[in-house]
Design a protein around this motif. Structure first.
Motif, PDB file in Angstrom:
ATOM      1  N   ALA A 194       0.842  -1.192   0.000  1.00 12.58           N
ATOM      2  CA  ALA A 194       0.000   0.000   0.000  1.00 12.58           C
ATOM      3  C   ALA A 194       0.878   1.243   0.000  1.00 12.58           C
ATOM      4  N   GLY A 195       0.544   2.177  -0.875  1.00 17.51           N
ATOM      5  CA  GLY A 195       1.299   3.405  -0.939  1.00 17.51           C
ATOM      6  C   GLY A 195       2.526   3.335  -1.830  1.00 17.51           C
ATOM      7  N   SER A 196       2.722   2.242  -2.520  1.00 17.05           N
ATOM      8  CA  SER A 196       3.872   2.099  -3.404  1.00 17.05           C
ATOM      9  C   SER A 196       3.759   3.085  -4.551  1.00 17.05           C
ATOM     10  N   SER A 197       4.896   3.558  -5.017  1.00 15.17           N
ATOM     11  CA  SER A 197       4.881   4.519  -6.111  1.00 15.17           C
ATOM     12  C   SER A 197       5.436   3.926  -7.406  1.00 15.17           C
ATOM     13  N   ILE A 198       5.502   2.610  -7.510  1.00 14.40           N
ATOM     14  CA  ILE A 198       6.028   1.987  -8.722  1.00 14.40           C
ATOM     15  C   ILE A 198       5.095   2.315  -9.895  1.00 14.40           C
ATOM     16  N   ASP A 199       5.668   2.804 -10.971  1.00 15.79           N
ATOM     17  CA  ASP A 199       4.911   3.117 -12.182  1.00 15.79           C
ATOM     18  C   ASP A 199       5.408   2.192 -13.288  1.00 15.79           C
ATOM     19  N   VAL A 200       4.725   1.084 -13.420  1.00 19.58           N
ATOM     20  CA  VAL A 200       5.131   0.034 -14.355  1.00 19.58           C
ATOM     21  C   VAL A 200       5.246   0.568 -15.777  1.00 19.58           C
ATOM     22  N   TRP A 201       4.333   1.408 -16.178  1.00 21.36           N
ATOM     23  CA  TRP A 201       4.236   1.793 -17.585  1.00 21.36           C
ATOM     24  C   TRP A 201       5.271   2.823 -17.998  1.00 21.36           C
ATOM     25  N   SER A 202       5.985   3.399 -17.029  1.00 21.49           N
ATOM     26  CA  SER A 202       7.068   4.315 -17.398  1.00 21.49           C
ATOM     27  C   SER A 202       8.448   3.702 -17.151  1.00 21.49           C
ATOM     28  N   MET A 203       8.484   2.524 -16.520  1.00 23.23           N
ATOM     29  CA  MET A 203       9.786   1.899 -16.274  1.00 23.23           C
ATOM     30  C   MET A 203      10.340   1.311 -17.569  1.00 23.23           C
ATOM     31  N   PRO A 204      11.655   1.349 -17.724  1.00 25.14           N
ATOM     32  CA  PRO A 204      12.245   0.797 -18.950  1.00 25.14           C
ATOM     33  C   PRO A 204      12.142  -0.724 -18.976  1.00 25.14           C
ATOM     34  N   SER A 205      12.050  -1.264 -20.169  1.00 28.83           N
ATOM     35  CA  SER A 205      12.017  -2.712 -20.324  1.00 28.83           C
ATOM     36  C   SER A 205      13.419  -3.258 -20.082  1.00 28.83           C
TER      37      SER A 205
END
Length: 126
Positions: A12-23
C-alpha cells in the motif's frame, strides 16, 4: 538500534509506475521493430480474453493471460516464478485474486522484466 521494516514495492502506498519503467527483459514483440508493450495493448488483450474493466483476476487467469500475450503454448516453472515475482512487486504478495489495476500492472511488470527461461530444454522448445 531499531531494525527497518521493508515493504515490497507493491505494498500500500507504493509509487512503482510500471508503464514508465524501462524494459529490462526480453523484447515482447519479435517483429524486429522494437515495439514495447503498453498498457493499451494489455487492456486489449484482457478484453479479448473476456475480462471486463474492473473485474478481478485469479492468479491462474493472470498467468494464462500473460502466456497468451507472449504467444506461449506451454510454460515452465521459471515462467510461474516470474509471474509470482511480478505479483509480489505490484500486489505485495502472491494472492488468489488481484484487483483490476494490480492485474494490469502485474502483466506489465512481468513483461518488462521477463528474462526468459534459463533451462536449455525450454529454450530448445521455442
Amino acid at each position: 538500534m531499531m531494525e527497518e521494516q521493508m515493504e515490497p514495492d507493491g505494498a500500500a502506498g507504493s509509487s512503482i509506475d510500471v508503464w514508465s519503467m524501462p524494459s529490462q527483459g526480453l523484447a515482447w514483440c519479435d517483429c524486429g521493430k522494437g515495439h514495447e508493450l503498453t498498457e493499451d495493448i494489455v487492456l486489449q488483450a484482457m478484453a479479448a480474453a473476456g475480462f471486463g474493466p474492473g473485474r478481478p483476476l485469479a492468479h491462474g487467469q493472470l498467468a494464462e493471460l500473460i502466456a497468451d500475450l507472449w504467444h506461449y503454448s506451454q510454460v515452465c516453472r521459471f515462467f510461474h516464478l516470474a509471474v509470482a515475482q511480478a505479483a509480489m512487486r505490484i500486489h505485495g504478495k502472491v494472492d488468489e485474486i488481484y484487483p483490476w489495476d494490480h492485474s494490469t500492472d502485474i502483466v506489465g511488470y512481468f513483461s518488462k522484466t521477463w528474462q526468459g527461461c534459463p533451462d536449455a530444454a525450454c529454450q530448445s522448445e521455442g
